[in-house]
Scaffold this motif. Sequence first.
Motif: not given
Length: 135
Positions: A8, A11-12, A14-16, A18-19, A22, A26
């Motif tokens: 997806s 989703n990938a 949104r995950d990026l 979010g990362f 943070t 990181h």
Amino acid sequence: MAFFKDVSFGNAGRDLVGFLRTSGHHSPWLFLAACVPTAIIMYTFYLDSIEKATPPPREIIYIESWPATRSLEETKAAITERQKYKDEMRAREKEAYKAFGRAVGMDVDKIDREAQSEEEAKKADAAPPSVGAGQ
């Protein structure tokens, strides 16, 4: 492709994001440090595929042509001249191989004598028997 049916991209993404949001150890600089070499490699593959996709330039091959009025004697003279050139080239090549053989420690004279005796034996075997030899 069967691989992408389970992926997806939303989703990938949104995950990026979010990362990258943070805070902590990181750093976005680490992300860029990981992405830049990969991007460079992919770009060089792209450039390579473009270069290899273009066909090589045409090679022009010239052939000898003779006038239609060329006589048989002229043809034979040209063939003889070309054969002399080929024989000279073979002799030079043979001498170069002999020089190489001497340089690596081979007895090229002995090898040459053996080759000549084998050639003479083959010629003797191939020669037709004489007329009176069978009686």
